[in-house]
Every structure is written in structure tokens, then in C-alpha cells.
Scaffold this motif. Structure first.
Motif, PDB file in Angstrom:
ATOM      1  N   ARG A 138       0.818  -1.207   0.000  1.00 61.13           N
ATOM      2  CA  ARG A 138       0.000   0.000   0.000  1.00 61.13           C
ATOM      3  C   ARG A 138       0.856   1.263   0.000  1.00 61.13           C
ATOM      4  N   ASP A 139       1.887   1.338   0.804  1.00 61.43           N
ATOM      5  CA  ASP A 139       2.752   2.515   0.858  1.00 61.43           C
ATOM      6  C   ASP A 139       3.457   2.736  -0.491  1.00 61.43           C
ATOM      7  N   TRP A 140       3.907   1.656  -1.043  1.00 61.25           N
ATOM      8  CA  TRP A 140       4.599   1.711  -2.351  1.00 61.25           C
ATOM      9  C   TRP A 140       3.665   2.269  -3.422  1.00 61.25           C
ATOM     10  N   ASN A 141       2.409   1.795  -3.463  1.00 63.01           N
ATOM     11  CA  ASN A 141       1.427   2.210  -4.454  1.00 63.01           C
ATOM     12  C   ASN A 141       1.088   3.695  -4.300  1.00 63.01           C
ATOM     13  N   SER A 142       0.865   4.157  -3.074  1.00 63.80           N
ATOM     14  CA  SER A 142       0.488   5.557  -2.874  1.00 63.80           C
ATOM     15  C   SER A 142       1.645   6.493  -3.242  1.00 63.80           C
ATOM     16  N   LYS A 143       2.869   6.057  -2.951  1.00 68.16           N
ATOM     17  CA  LYS A 143       4.039   6.863  -3.286  1.00 68.16           C
ATOM     18  C   LYS A 143       4.160   7.027  -4.801  1.00 68.16           C
ATOM     19  N   TYR A 144       4.023   5.944  -5.532  1.00 65.77           N
ATOM     20  CA  TYR A 144       4.196   6.009  -6.987  1.00 65.77           C
ATOM     21  C   TYR A 144       2.953   6.532  -7.718  1.00 65.77           C
ATOM     22  N   GLN A 145       1.791   6.371  -7.120  1.00 65.05           N
ATOM     23  CA  GLN A 145       0.571   6.923  -7.726  1.00 65.05           C
ATOM     24  C   GLN A 145       0.658   8.446  -7.785  1.00 65.05           C
ATOM     25  N   TYR A 146       1.238   9.062  -6.746  1.00 65.74           N
ATOM     26  CA  TYR A 146       1.395  10.510  -6.724  1.00 65.74           C
ATOM     27  C   TYR A 146       2.328  10.962  -7.852  1.00 65.74           C
ATOM     28  N   GLN A 147       3.424  10.269  -8.067  1.00 62.52           N
ATOM     29  CA  GLN A 147       4.368  10.622  -9.136  1.00 62.52           C
ATOM     30  C   GLN A 147       3.734  10.425 -10.520  1.00 62.52           C
ATOM     31  N   LEU A 148       2.926   9.368 -10.660  1.00 60.79           N
ATOM     32  CA  LEU A 148       2.223   9.151 -11.931  1.00 60.79           C
ATOM     33  C   LEU A 148       1.202  10.261 -12.195  1.00 60.79           C
ATOM     34  N   ASP A 149       0.527  10.730 -11.155  1.00 62.79           N
ATOM     35  CA  ASP A 149      -0.435  11.825 -11.296  1.00 62.79           C
ATOM     36  C   ASP A 149       0.273  13.119 -11.749  1.00 62.79           C
ATOM     37  N   LEU A 150       1.468  13.374 -11.199  1.00 63.01           N
ATOM     38  CA  LEU A 150       2.237  14.558 -11.608  1.00 63.01           C
ATOM     39  C   LEU A 150       2.668  14.460 -13.090  1.00 63.01           C
ATOM     40  N   ALA A 151       3.097  13.280 -13.497  1.00 60.70           N
ATOM     41  CA  ALA A 151       3.513  13.090 -14.896  1.00 60.70           C
ATOM     42  C   ALA A 151       2.319  13.265 -15.834  1.00 60.70           C
ATOM     43  N   LEU A 152       1.149  12.732 -15.439  1.00 58.10           N
ATOM     44  CA  LEU A 152      -0.059  12.868 -16.250  1.00 58.10           C
ATOM     45  C   LEU A 152      -0.491  14.326 -16.342  1.00 58.10           C
ATOM     46  N   LYS A 153      -0.380  15.049 -15.228  1.00 54.54           N
ATOM     47  CA  LYS A 153      -0.746  16.469 -15.225  1.00 54.54           C
ATOM     48  C   LYS A 153       0.203  17.258 -16.148  1.00 54.54           C
ATOM     49  N   GLY A 154       1.493  16.997 -16.102  1.00 57.02           N
ATOM     50  CA  GLY A 154       2.466  17.671 -16.981  1.00 57.02           C
ATOM     51  C   GLY A 154       2.187  17.382 -18.457  1.00 57.02           C
ATOM     52  N   SER A 155       1.810  16.140 -18.742  1.00 53.82           N
ATOM     53  CA  SER A 155       1.501  15.779 -20.128  1.00 53.82           C
ATOM     54  C   SER A 155       0.269  16.524 -20.622  1.00 53.82           C
ATOM     55  N   LEU A 156      -0.752  16.644 -19.784  1.00 55.53           N
ATOM     56  CA  LEU A 156      -1.964  17.388 -20.163  1.00 55.53           C
ATOM     57  C   LEU A 156      -1.646  18.867 -20.401  1.00 55.53           C
ATOM     58  N   GLU A 157      -0.784  19.454 -19.578  1.00 52.02           N
ATOM     59  CA  GLU A 157      -0.403  20.860 -19.763  1.00 52.02           C
ATOM     60  C   GLU A 157       0.368  21.052 -21.080  1.00 52.02           C
ATOM     61  N   ARG A 158       1.283  20.121 -21.397  1.00 52.29           N
ATOM     62  CA  ARG A 158       2.019  20.216 -22.665  1.00 52.29           C
ATOM     63  C   ARG A 158       1.065  20.106 -23.856  1.00 52.29           C
ATOM     64  N   GLU A 159       0.080  19.232 -23.746  1.00 47.65           N
ATOM     65  CA  GLU A 159      -0.887  19.088 -24.845  1.00 47.65           C
ATOM     66  C   GLU A 159      -1.665  20.379 -25.040  1.00 47.65           C
ATOM     67  N   ASP A 160      -2.085  21.028 -23.920  1.00 43.93           N
ATOM     68  CA  ASP A 160      -2.809  22.295 -24.033  1.00 43.93           C
ATOM     69  C   ASP A 160      -1.927  23.388 -24.654  1.00 43.93           C
ATOM     70  N   LEU A 161      -0.661  23.437 -24.273  1.00 41.81           N
ATOM     71  CA  LEU A 161       0.254  24.424 -24.852  1.00 41.81           C
ATOM     72  C   LEU A 161       0.449  24.179 -26.355  1.00 41.81           C
ATOM     73  N   LEU A 162       0.551  22.925 -26.746  1.00 44.20           N
ATOM     74  CA  LEU A 162       0.703  22.611 -28.169  1.00 44.20           C
ATOM     75  C   LEU A 162      -0.540  23.007 -28.958  1.00 44.20           C
ATOM     76  N   LYS A 163      -1.689  22.830 -28.361  1.00 46.36           N
ATOM     77  CA  LYS A 163      -2.920  23.208 -29.058  1.00 46.36           C
ATOM     78  C   LYS A 163      -3.034  24.716 -29.210  1.00 46.36           C
ATOM     79  N   LEU A 164      -2.449  25.484 -28.262  1.00 44.31           N
ATOM     80  CA  LEU A 164      -2.476  26.941 -28.343  1.00 44.31           C
ATOM     81  C   LEU A 164      -1.422  27.483 -29.321  1.00 44.31           C
ATOM     82  N   LEU A 165      -0.468  26.654 -29.676  1.00 43.22           N
ATOM     83  CA  LEU A 165       0.613  27.074 -30.573  1.00 43.22           C
ATOM     84  C   LEU A 165       0.051  27.512 -31.910  1.00 43.22           C
ATOM     85  N   LYS A 166       0.462  28.705 -32.396  1.00 45.63           N
ATOM     86  CA  LYS A 166      -0.048  29.224 -33.667  1.00 45.63           C
ATOM     87  C   LYS A 166       0.772  28.635 -34.811  1.00 45.63           C
TER      88      LYS A 166
END
Length: 173
Positions: A138-166
Motif C-alpha cells: 500500500r505505501d509503495w502504491n500511494s508513493k508512486y501513484q502521486y508521481q504518476l499523477d504529476l507526470a499525467l498532469k504535466g503531459s496534459l499541460e504540454r498538450e494544451d500548450l501545443l494546441k495553443l501554438l499558432k
């Protein structure tokens, strides 16, 4: 009868008097010779006084111009060849540009971000399933789930920036 005085007077007149036709021929011949000598002197003087025609040496200039003309024709042929090569290369570069334009690159990067997000979601689900199967993780899963959530959030932000690119392409939103 005639006297001596009469005879001597008659003879010299007839002998001494030249005929008029002989005098005329001598004068005519003298005038004719004078005329011929005058014309000959005029022609001779004119011949020596007149400038002689100098044949222009055109062969050297013609050779030089022919060489220049040949050189120019060669240069034009080389330039035509270069222009054709440049046009061929231009068409190839236009093809590359169409396939590697900023719009195409933007779309490729957006697709990569979507693939990364899908991978992160699958990994997150797999880790939860592994935690359920294995005890004490359980401790292992919660620790790595947080890091996966951060990576997913960064990927979503990059996608939004690419869509705004002219890129000249209208946005989907």
C-alpha cells in the motif's frame, strides 16, 4: 619673157609656203599629246595622293568575339543546368516542407502526449491491480501513484500548450 627677178620671186613662194593641212595636224597632235600628258599626270597625282584602303584586321576581333560568344553560351548552359537542379531541389524541399511543416510537427507532438497519457493511465491501473494482489504494498502504491499523477498532469499541460501554438491551422476549440 620673164625676167630673172620674176622667176626667183615665184619659186620661193611656191616652195616655201607650207600646206595648211600639215600645220593643222601638227597642232592637233601637240594638243592631243599635251592632253594625254595632263590626264596622265592628274591620274598619277591622284593615285599617290589618295589614301590607300587599309584592310581592317577583323579576324582578331572576330576571333575574340567568337571566344566571348562561346564562353557566354557555355555560361548560359551551365546556368540553365543549375537552374534546373535548383528547381528539382526546390520541388523536393517543398515536399519535405509539406510533410514536416509546423502544423504536422504540432500534430505529431500532440499525438505523442496522448500516447504518454494513455500509457500513464494503464500503468496506474496496473499498479493498483498489483497492489490488490500483493500484501504490504500500500505505501509503495500511494508513493508512486502521486508521481504518476504529476507526470499525467504535466503531459496534459504540454498538450494544451501545443494546441495553443499558432501554426496557421485553426484550433479545434
Amino acid at each position: 619673157m620673164a625676167t630673172k627677178n620674176d622667176t626667183s620671186k615665184a619659186t620661193p613662194e611656191s616652195v616655201v609656203a607650207p600646206s595648211p593641212s600639215k600645220k593643222n595636224w601638227k597642232i592637233v597632235i601637240a594638243f592631243l599629246l599635251c592632253f594625254i600628258i595632263s590626264v596622265a599626270a592628274s591620274i598619277g597625282g591622284t593615285y599617290f595622293i589618295m589614301p590607300k584602303e587599309i584592310k581592317p584586321i577583323v579576324t582578331n576581333e572576330d576571333d575574340g568575339q567568337a571566344k566571348q560568344l562561346t564562353a557566354m553560351k557555355e555560361a548560359i548552359a551551365a546556368q540553365d543546368k543549375t537552374i534546373k537542379e535548383i528547381q528539382t531541389e526546390n520541388n523536393t524541399l517543398k515536399l519535405y516542407l509539406r510533410h514536416s511543416s509546423s502544423t504536422a510537427l504540432k500534430n505529431i507532438l500532440i499525438d505523442q502526449e496522448n500516447n504518454i497519457q494513455a500509457y500513464l493511465k494503464v500503468m496506474k491501473a496496473a499498479m493498483e491491480d498489483l497492489t490488490k494482489l500483493t500484501s504490504g504494498t500500500r505505501d509503495w502504491n500511494s508513493k508512486y501513484q502521486y508521481q504518476l499523477d504529476l507526470a499525467l498532469k504535466g503531459s496534459l499541460e504540454r498538450e494544451d500548450l501545443l494546441k495553443l501554438l499558432k501554426t496557421g491551422e485553426p484550433n479545434d476549440k
